[in-house]
Enzyme design. Structure first.
Site, PDB file in Angstrom:
ATOM      1  N   GLY A  43      14.114 -44.563  -8.251  1.00 47.37           N
ATOM      2  CA  GLY A  43      14.564 -43.177  -8.135  1.00 47.37           C
ATOM      3  C   GLY A  43      13.752 -42.405  -7.123  1.00 47.37           C
ATOM      4  N   ARG A  44      13.877 -41.066  -7.227  1.00 50.74           N
ATOM      5  CA  ARG A  44      13.126 -40.161  -6.368  1.00 50.74           C
ATOM      6  C   ARG A  44      12.335 -39.195  -7.223  1.00 50.74           C
ATOM      7  NH1 ARG A  44      14.004 -39.674  -0.986  1.00 50.74           N
ATOM      8  NH2 ARG A  44      13.023 -37.617  -1.116  1.00 50.74           N
ATOM      9  N   ALA A  46       9.301 -35.666  -6.878  1.00 50.73           N
ATOM     10  CA  ALA A  46       9.173 -34.397  -6.170  1.00 50.73           C
ATOM     11  C   ALA A  46       9.093 -34.633  -4.674  1.00 50.73           C
ATOM     12  CB  ALA A  46       7.938 -33.650  -6.662  1.00 50.73           C
ATOM     13  N   PHE A  47       8.644 -35.790  -4.292  1.00 48.56           N
ATOM     14  CA  PHE A  47       8.660 -36.191  -2.883  1.00 48.56           C
ATOM     15  C   PHE A  47       8.885 -37.691  -2.841  1.00 48.56           C
ATOM     16  CE2 PHE A  47       4.341 -36.834  -4.278  1.00 48.56           C
ATOM     17  CZ  PHE A  47       4.008 -38.066  -3.750  1.00 48.56           C
ATOM     18  N   GLY A  48       9.523 -38.169  -1.806  1.00 53.67           N
ATOM     19  CA  GLY A  48       9.623 -39.595  -1.538  1.00 53.67           C
ATOM     20  C   GLY A  48      10.352 -40.416  -2.578  1.00 53.67           C
ATOM     21  N   VAL A  50      10.509 -43.464  -5.448  1.00 56.82           N
ATOM     22  CA  VAL A  50       9.711 -44.025  -6.538  1.00 56.82           C
ATOM     23  C   VAL A  50      10.139 -45.467  -6.748  1.00 56.82           C
ATOM     24  CG1 VAL A  50       9.014 -43.800  -8.941  1.00 56.82           C
ATOM     25  CG2 VAL A  50       9.563 -41.757  -7.606  1.00 56.82           C
ATOM     26  N   ASP A 156       8.104 -26.813 -12.305  1.00 52.32           N
ATOM     27  CA  ASP A 156       9.348 -27.591 -12.210  1.00 52.32           C
ATOM     28  C   ASP A 156       9.568 -28.407 -13.479  1.00 52.32           C
ATOM     29  OD1 ASP A 156      11.685 -28.397 -11.048  1.00 52.32           O
ATOM     30  OD2 ASP A 156      10.797 -29.977  -9.847  1.00 52.32           O
TER      31      ASP A 156
END
Length: 579
Positions: A43-44, A46-48, A50, A156
């Site tokens: 997945g993704r 908060a950045f980039g 995973v 968040d």
């Protein structure tokens, strides 16, 4: 194990410039990327991207940035994770500097969002699981808010950023790419609209209470297993506009009063009226006494189908009624009882028994603090006129009933009661508005209950912000958002400001379009009704004309008959005269 600084390489030195305190050294284990064996993308964050990987014979998750624009979020998460150590916060093992990535604890259970709304088959979970998840989330956030010398706010909080391990019984907070020091002046607004506190997108002045608002939305979501504001749809700014105007998720029928009170306080427009995370932890800890079984692993349909339970996670055998509210001080409130299917929380085996008022045992008495700083343990018994300080007798239910052998019996939330209560008015039952219950019959609809505006006494927040949403454009689609400028270039800053203004104007136009489309639909409906009325009027006019013609014809016939009668009478008189 080696210790590295974020300023020890060219990549990290440029990132270090983004850190607010340049003197701060980030201590973490520098991991050789060659030791990592990447398995798959999961997945993704908060950045980039995973990815799941193997590192030193154990499963780990690695986050790797894809572009320079994500470097700041990377450094933020690295800095914050290097400071924290809590069982309900994802653990940082270390970082790689070439390529730049984080090596973190892997959560085999996936995100809470996928458990709630993911692909079939969805797991079955109990009310105990839902309450436990929220308790663990509050414990992790309370830890962040209490950190020294600078507290952290996550900014968040949402189910996609809450990971599950240990069979779904342990929750861990992740994605610190939007977290910041509480003393930092925040000029950028990140997060997700459905869980975002109104003050976050209304300006840059907000506190740790924005996490409290998000937590309250999550509590509603895990109880109902519905996406918040899902019925609004469209771009994120539509949800933000609704929240700005006071819309909140619909209240839940037969929700125990302490839970409802806590949830609605978290939704307050005024951040100062929301409880602290420390108070939430105290309240949730006490409430967990009545929800045993949170340590049992989640069950998927294939795991319990042989035991006579439902084979489908979408079974409609249990329901939770959601009552939409639109509370106002100026008029009574109409509340519509909308049935909403809940695929996971089963009905109680029998009616929950009302606690006795004289019950003084530890499991029979619970008082919730009416004030933010009050201690739950020290509160006096409640009076009949109060809702903010309520013992379990007011819940009208014994959540943890016992069987004949004295063992606690497994219970879960049944039909949850509801009252139309404004968070600013929950201190008194007398302030509750009148209720009009509409009972539906037949199969229940899968359509979520509508959210309605929630108008507190004070419609402005503590920051004195007006009705504008100056930073709302940050939730536009990625390709429409202004790119970060170069602070050292006046031309770049000018282009950025112009783009911001254009994006703001775009949002206004989109809002006007949405409102005009809604008005168009209303006018079309009115036009259809007018056409129907016109047809009815035309039919009535024709009938009226026909009746007038008949009346005229009858009048003419009447006159003819009358004349004939006079002629006949005159003839009879002449005959009598001659005879």
């Amino acid at each position: 194990m080696s210790t590295a600084s974020a300023a020890s390489s060219s990549s990290s030195s440029s990132a270090g410039e983004m850190i607010e305190a340049p003197s701060q050294v980030l201590n973490f284990e520098e991991i050789d990327y060659k030791e990592i064996e990447v398995e798959e993308v999961v997945g993704r964050g908060a950045f980039g991207v995973v990815c799941k990987a193997k590192w030193r014979a154990k499963d780990v998750a690695i986050k790797q940035i894809e572009s320079e624009s994500e470097r700041k979020a990377f450094i933020v998460e690295l800095r914050q994770l290097s400071r924290v150590n809590h069982p309900n916060i994802v653990k940082l093992y270390g970082a790689c500097l070439n390529p730049v990535c984080l090596v973190m604890e892997y959560a085999e259970g996936g995100s809470l969002y996928n458990v709630l709304h993911g692909a079939e088959p969805l797991p079955y979970y109990t009310a105990a699981h839902a309450m436990s998840w929220c308790l663990q989330c509050s414990q992790g956030v309370a830890y962040l808010h209490s950190m020294q010398p600078k507290a952290l706010i996550h900014r968040d909080l949402k189910p996609p950023n809450l990971l599950l391990v240990a069979g779904g019984t342990v929750l861990k907070i992740c994605d610190f790419g939007t977290a910041c020091d509480i003393q930092t002046h925040m000029t950028n607004n990140k997060g997700s609209a459905a869980w975002m506190a109104p003050e976050v997108f209304e300006g840059s002045n907000y506190s740790e209470k924005c996490d409290v608002f998000s937590w309250g939305i999550i509590l509603w979501e895990v109880i109902t297993r519905r996406k918040p504001f899902d019925e609004i749809g469209g771009p994120a700014f539509r949800i933000m506009w609704a929240v700005h105007n006071g819309t909140r998720p619909p209240l839940i029928k037969n929700l125990p009063k302490p839970i409802e009170s806590l949830m609605t306080r978290c939704w307050s427009k005024d951040p100062s009226q929301r409880p602290s995370m420390e108070e939430i932890v105290k309240i949730m800890t006490h409430l967990m006494r009545y929800f045993p079984g949170a340590d049992e692993p989640l069950q998927y349909p294939c795991q319990y189908s042989d035991e006579g339970q439902s084979n489908s996670a979408t079974s409609t055998g249990s329901f939770m009624d959601i009552t939409s509210t639109n509370t106002s001080n100026k008029s009574d409130t109409n509340m519509e009882q909308v049935p909403a299917t809940n695929d996971t929380i089963k009905r109680l085996e029998s009616k929950l028994l009302k606690n006795q008022a004289k019950q003084q045992s530890e499991s029979g008495r619970l008082s919730l603090g009416a004030s933010r700083g009050s201690s739950v343990e020290s509160l006096p018994p409640t009076s009949e006129g109060k809702r903010m300080s309520a013992d379990m007798s007011e819940i009208e239910a014994r959540i943890a009933a016992t069987t004949g052998n004295g063992q606690p019996r497994r219970r879960s939330i049944q039909d949850l009661t509801v009252t139309g209560t404004d968070p600013g008015q929950v201190s008194s039952r007398s302030s509750s508005p009148s209720v009009r219950m509409i009972t539906t019959s037949g199969p229940t609809s899968e359509k979520p209950a509508r959210s309605h505006p929630w108008t507190p006494d004070d419609s402005t927040d503590t920051n004195g912000s007006d009705n504008s949403i100056p930073m709302a454009y940050l939730t536009l689609d990625h390709q429409l958002q202004p790119l970060a400028p170069c602070p050292n270039s006046k031309e770049s800053m000018a282009v950025f400001e112009q783009h911001c203004k254009m994006a703001q104007e775009y949002m206004k136009v989109q809002t006007e379009i949405a409102l005009l489309l809604q008005r168009k639909q209303e006018l079309v409906a009115e036009l259809d009704q007018d056409e129907k009325d016109q047809q009815n009027t035309s039919r009535l006019v024709q009938e009226h004309k026909k009746l007038l013609d008949e009346n005229k014809s009858l009048s003419t016939y009447y006159q003819q008959c009358k004349k004939q009668l006079e002629v006949i009478r005159s003839q009879q008189q002449k005959r009598q005269g001659t005879s």
